[in-house]
Design an enzyme around this catalytic site. Structure first.
Site, PDB file in Angstrom:
ATOM      1  CE  LYS A  15      -3.803  -2.448   0.346  1.00  0.00           C
ATOM      2  NZ  LYS A  15      -4.840  -2.541  -0.687  1.00  0.00           N
ATOM      3  CE  LYS A  71      -1.768   0.908  -3.255  1.00  0.00           C
ATOM      4  NZ  LYS A  71      -3.193   1.197  -3.400  1.00  0.00           N
ATOM      5  CD  GLU A 148      -9.741  -6.279 -11.123  1.00  0.00           C
ATOM      6  OE1 GLU A 148      -9.971  -7.103 -12.003  1.00  0.00           O
ATOM      7  OE2 GLU A 148     -10.352  -6.276 -10.038  1.00  0.00           O
TER       8      GLU A 148
HETATM    9  C1  LIG Z   1      -7.018  -8.320  -9.932  1.00  0.00           C
HETATM   10  C2  LIG Z   1      -6.702  -7.615  -8.639  1.00  0.00           C
HETATM   11  C3  LIG Z   1      -6.970  -6.256  -8.516  1.00  0.00           C
HETATM   12  C4  LIG Z   1      -6.641  -5.560  -7.345  1.00  0.00           C
HETATM   13  N1  LIG Z   1      -6.800  -4.186  -7.292  1.00  0.00           N
HETATM   14  C5  LIG Z   1      -6.289  -3.510  -6.238  1.00  0.00           C
HETATM   15  C6  LIG Z   1      -6.234  -2.086  -6.245  1.00  0.00           C
HETATM   16  O1  LIG Z   1      -6.697  -1.413  -7.168  1.00  0.00           O
HETATM   17  N2  LIG Z   1      -5.642  -1.448  -5.183  1.00  0.00           N
HETATM   18  C7  LIG Z   1      -5.104  -2.157  -4.127  1.00  0.00           C
HETATM   19  O2  LIG Z   1      -4.563  -1.536  -3.212  1.00  0.00           O
HETATM   20  N3  LIG Z   1      -5.153  -3.520  -4.090  1.00  0.00           N
HETATM   21  C8  LIG Z   1      -5.712  -4.198  -5.119  1.00  0.00           C
HETATM   22  N4  LIG Z   1      -5.697  -5.595  -5.117  1.00  0.00           N
HETATM   23  C9  LIG Z   1      -5.112  -6.308  -3.955  1.00  0.00           C
HETATM   24  C10 LIG Z   1      -6.100  -7.237  -3.230  1.00  0.00           C
HETATM   25  O3  LIG Z   1      -6.976  -6.479  -2.425  1.00  0.00           O
HETATM   26  C11 LIG Z   1      -5.285  -8.232  -2.406  1.00  0.00           C
HETATM   27  O4  LIG Z   1      -4.533  -9.052  -3.281  1.00  0.00           O
HETATM   28  C12 LIG Z   1      -6.136  -9.131  -1.504  1.00  0.00           C
HETATM   29  O5  LIG Z   1      -6.803  -8.370  -0.530  1.00  0.00           O
HETATM   30  C13 LIG Z   1      -5.299 -10.192  -0.812  1.00  0.00           C
HETATM   31  O6  LIG Z   1      -4.284  -9.588  -0.030  1.00  0.00           O
HETATM   32  P1  LIG Z   1      -2.732  -9.848  -0.294  1.00  0.00           P
HETATM   33  O7  LIG Z   1      -2.497  -9.710  -1.771  1.00  0.00           O
HETATM   34  O8  LIG Z   1      -2.043  -8.770   0.481  1.00  0.00           O
HETATM   35  O9  LIG Z   1      -2.397 -11.222   0.188  1.00  0.00           O
HETATM   36  C14 LIG Z   1      -6.078  -6.281  -6.263  1.00  0.00           C
HETATM   37  C15 LIG Z   1      -5.831  -7.663  -6.394  1.00  0.00           C
HETATM   38  C16 LIG Z   1      -6.113  -8.310  -7.566  1.00  0.00           C
HETATM   39  C17 LIG Z   1      -5.762  -9.783  -7.687  1.00  0.00           C
END
Ligand SMILES: Cc1cc2nc3c(=O)[nH]c(=O)nc-3n(C[C@H](O)[C@H](O)[C@H](O)COP(=O)(O)O)c2cc1C
Length: 200
Positions: A15, A71, A148
């Site tokens: 983050k 970010k 995303e």
């Molecule tokens: C396709 C996809 C889109 C995501 N979009 C965002 C985003 O726009 N901003 C963000 O901070 N996290 C985003 N995430 C992170 C997810 O919230 C995160 O992967 C999930 O909560 C699991 O946590 P971890 O990856 O820390 O294990 C995204 C994850 C994926 C797979």
């Protein structure tokens, strides 16, 4: 080298990045090669990956990145994942050069679908590259955030994409030591294993 399960537990959606830390050219080259090696259905590779390191360009994309704006500013690199949006070009450039069996699979199983279904199938391949890439980045000790939360049409415009459409982006770099989201400060949250994995 760290085993894969440990990597899976340690990687996380970063983050807050340390803006003073940049990814070396050598590691950037490895990240590019990892993307090129991504698997895809029938090896169709319906993608383009755009690496953005220029600070001015990152800042131009930041206002079109919702809650991800900081970010864009602080991460070392942003990779924009886009999917081919020109079916004619896809068929003549990507499909035509594949082995006969792959072409037959495409013609019999994918091509008869609606344009929307074909494009959804292509997008699935790009998402697969995302999973592959996040693991690859972690294996190089690089922090990342899949995003995303970006305005795809504005990204297309800023990057000048014509035959491709932005699907999502990935921020890359090194975490701010105080990032609240890192697993040592916020344990990973996942559904219990017996609710998602079944053995028959
Ligand atoms: C396709 C996809 C889109 C995501 N979009 C965002 C985003 O726009 N901003 C963000 O901070 N996290 C985003 N995430 C992170 C997810 O919230 C995160 O992967 C999930 O909560 C699991 O946590 P971890 O990856 O820390 O294990 C995204 C994850 C994926 C797979």
């Amino acid at each position: 080298m760290m085993d894969f399960k440990t990597l899976a537990g340690d990687r996380y959606a970063t983050k807050k990045y340390d803006p003073s830390k940049k990814i070396s050219n050598e590691l950037v080259a490895q990240l590019k090669e990892i993307l090129r090696l991504s698997p895809s259905s029938i090896n169709s590779q319906p993608w383009r990956f755009t690496f953005v390191s220029d600070q001015k360009l990152k800042e131009e994309l930041a206002p079109f990145s919702f809650h991800n704006a900081s970010k864009l500013k602080d991460a070392s690199h942003i990779v924009v994942f886009s999917v081919i949006d020109n079916l004619e070009k896809f068929e003549s450039e990507n499909i035509a050069s594949l082995p006969e069996g792959a072409i037959a699979y495409y013609n019999n199983n994918i091509k008869p679908g609606s344009e929307e279904q074909i494009k959804a199938w292509m997008a699935h391949q790009v998402y697969l590259a995302l999973g592959f890439f996040l693991s690859g980045a972690a294996s190089l000790g690089i922090d990342s955030t899949p995003m995303e939360g970006v305005n795809a049409a504005e990204y297309d415009r800023v990057l000048g994409l014509k035959d491709h459409k932005t699907l999502f982006a990935v921020a890359l770099g090194y975490r701010d030591p105080d990032d609240f989201n890192q697993p040592s400060l916020k344990p990973k949250s996942r559904i219990d294993i017996d609710k998602v994995i079944y053995s028959i």
